[in-house]
Design a protein around this motif. Sequence first.
Motif, PDB file in Angstrom:
ATOM      1  N   PRO A  16      -6.782   1.217  -1.743  1.00  0.00           N
ATOM      2  CA  PRO A  16      -6.664   0.916  -0.301  1.00  0.00           C
ATOM      3  C   PRO A  16      -5.274   0.447   0.116  1.00  0.00           C
ATOM      4  O   PRO A  16      -4.787   0.811   1.178  1.00  0.00           O
ATOM      5  CB  PRO A  16      -7.720  -0.173  -0.078  1.00  0.00           C
ATOM      6  N   GLU A  17      -4.613  -0.366  -0.714  1.00  0.00           N
ATOM      7  CA  GLU A  17      -3.290  -0.868  -0.349  1.00  0.00           C
ATOM      8  C   GLU A  17      -2.262   0.262  -0.327  1.00  0.00           C
ATOM      9  O   GLU A  17      -1.438   0.355   0.582  1.00  0.00           O
ATOM     10  CB  GLU A  17      -2.858  -1.977  -1.313  1.00  0.00           C
ATOM     11  N   SER A  18      -2.327   1.120  -1.328  1.00  0.00           N
ATOM     12  CA  SER A  18      -1.415   2.261  -1.387  1.00  0.00           C
ATOM     13  C   SER A  18      -1.671   3.224  -0.230  1.00  0.00           C
ATOM     14  O   SER A  18      -0.736   3.742   0.392  1.00  0.00           O
ATOM     15  CB  SER A  18      -1.577   2.995  -2.724  1.00  0.00           C
ATOM     16  N   ALA A  76      -2.948   2.536   2.731  1.00  0.00           N
ATOM     17  CA  ALA A  76      -2.456   1.940   3.975  1.00  0.00           C
ATOM     18  C   ALA A  76      -0.933   1.990   4.046  1.00  0.00           C
ATOM     19  O   ALA A  76      -0.349   2.299   5.097  1.00  0.00           O
ATOM     20  CB  ALA A  76      -2.948   0.501   4.091  1.00  0.00           C
ATOM     21  N   GLU A  77      -0.279   1.708   2.912  1.00  0.00           N
ATOM     22  CA  GLU A  77       1.185   1.682   2.885  1.00  0.00           C
ATOM     23  C   GLU A  77       1.775   3.071   3.140  1.00  0.00           C
ATOM     24  O   GLU A  77       2.694   3.229   3.959  1.00  0.00           O
ATOM     25  CB  GLU A  77       1.670   1.158   1.535  1.00  0.00           C
ATOM     26  N   ASN A 105     -11.428  -2.457   4.464  1.00  0.00           N
ATOM     27  CA  ASN A 105     -10.486  -2.852   5.521  1.00  0.00           C
ATOM     28  C   ASN A 105      -9.477  -1.742   5.791  1.00  0.00           C
ATOM     29  O   ASN A 105      -8.279  -1.982   5.902  1.00  0.00           O
ATOM     30  CB  ASN A 105      -9.760  -4.148   5.137  1.00  0.00           C
ATOM     31  N   GLY A 106     -10.000  -0.510   5.911  1.00  0.00           N
ATOM     32  CA  GLY A 106      -9.119   0.643   6.025  1.00  0.00           C
ATOM     33  C   GLY A 106      -8.999   1.244   7.410  1.00  0.00           C
ATOM     34  O   GLY A 106      -8.521   2.367   7.538  1.00  0.00           O
TER      35      GLY A 106
END
Length: 497
Positions: free
Chosen positions: A26-28, A30-31, A454-455
């Motif tokens: 998810p972090e990647s 979003a980034e 949280n996407g």
Amino acid sequence: MRKISNVFYITISLIVLAVGYGVLAPESFAEQTGKIQSWVAATFGWYYLMLLSVLVIICLFLIFSPFGKIRLGKDTDKPEFSTVSWIAMLFSAGMGIGLVFYGAAEPLSHYAVMSSTGELNTPAAYKEGLRQSFFHWGIHVWAMYGFVALSLAFFQFRKGEPGLISSTLKPIFGNKMNGPWGVLVDVLAVFATAFGVATTLGFGAVQINAGLNYLFGVSIGTQSQFIIILVVTVLFIISAWSGLSKGIQYLSNLNLILAVALLILVVILGPTLLIFNMYSDSLGGYIANFVKMSFSTSPLNADDRVWLDNWTIFYWAWWISWAPFVSMFIARVSKGRTIREFMIGVMIAPTILCTFWFTAFGTTAIEAQKAGANLADKATELVVFELFHTLPWGVFISIVAIILIASFFITSADSATFVLGMQSSYGSLTPPNSIKLVWGILQSAIALILLSVNGLTALQNTIIIAALPFSFVILLMIFSLMKALTTELNLIKAKRR
């Protein structure tokens, strides 16, 4: 199985890959999507502004030109729906939840959080906040929806082509649109639709959750939002199963009644006289500054450019990404109307309703902020309910708002389920219920999965990125439709001789 096209299988595969990436990293996700989205806004912002402004000019030309007399269907066809029901369906599909979500929050933000004037909490920021809200939800977006919908309706009902985006490009590319290139265009449209609607479902669930928390203390979080989406999914699938003329028409009429009732309550219980004065003043300012706002890119002011990227460019890309879904639905319900009647209805009626909505909610919210309510610090989904708390009958109005959001929620998902089914079955006007069921479940699943990680921000970025290639399709549609309309007008003139 011939009823199901390759568009269905290819798009499902792409959605699984995108959602899988969002779940596993998810972090990647979003980034990376955030970086691409920022690059698109910075590089193509001027292009988005030019494209939508050109579409406004073309739509106005079509209204006043001889093309306006051409009927979307056979010359003997009559509209399938009454004018009121038709406008209600345009309004529900085109804006829906967004009006309740942003109606108070956007003008308030322009006034007290981030103003295009560079000054906060001033009369200039007050007026500019309403003008910019008019601009973002007014003529430009409805001209874009109207043009794409007109192209679809003309080729589908007048020329007998399948109701597919690819069909609108046949005057330029001919039968090539029946092959892989046509599939590519339709996959892009379906992909953007599925993610765009999933984002709206996510927003709707978050705001219904906020309203239930405000009224009944229901906890805010993923579990509550899951339950809300599951309940609404069952309802919109039932509506979609019932067919267009029953489910969506009845819900759209209900939406219009509830929206007008909510609007009247806010006008009566809010600063009534000031609302009407601000509407007149802001409408005049919107018209007077229309050309300047349409083309302004703030090339020499970095702060103004940041505001423009965050608001106008973001909105323009957002609306373009929604064009396949909204325009296909508008086209489907517009058979039998002339081009002139169609364009006036699509561009004017929703714009009047949207601009007055933002005036009523925005003025009331800003006055509450000035009186010390401190709404500007609240989360976007909570602003409207905190606003109702400052008015008489606040609990009753909040209940009406929650019902309206749920109804909009069902209508948007219902309409999208129909459109996705139509695009997955060679443009059939009666897509199989099994396909609509699959799309209904899939839309909700996307929203549920991405809410759980949280996407939603990354999801917004994804559909904004998808807007760029689809904008080039719209450019091609301009040449294609004008070529086809010119040929059609010549045929009509030849018949009369």
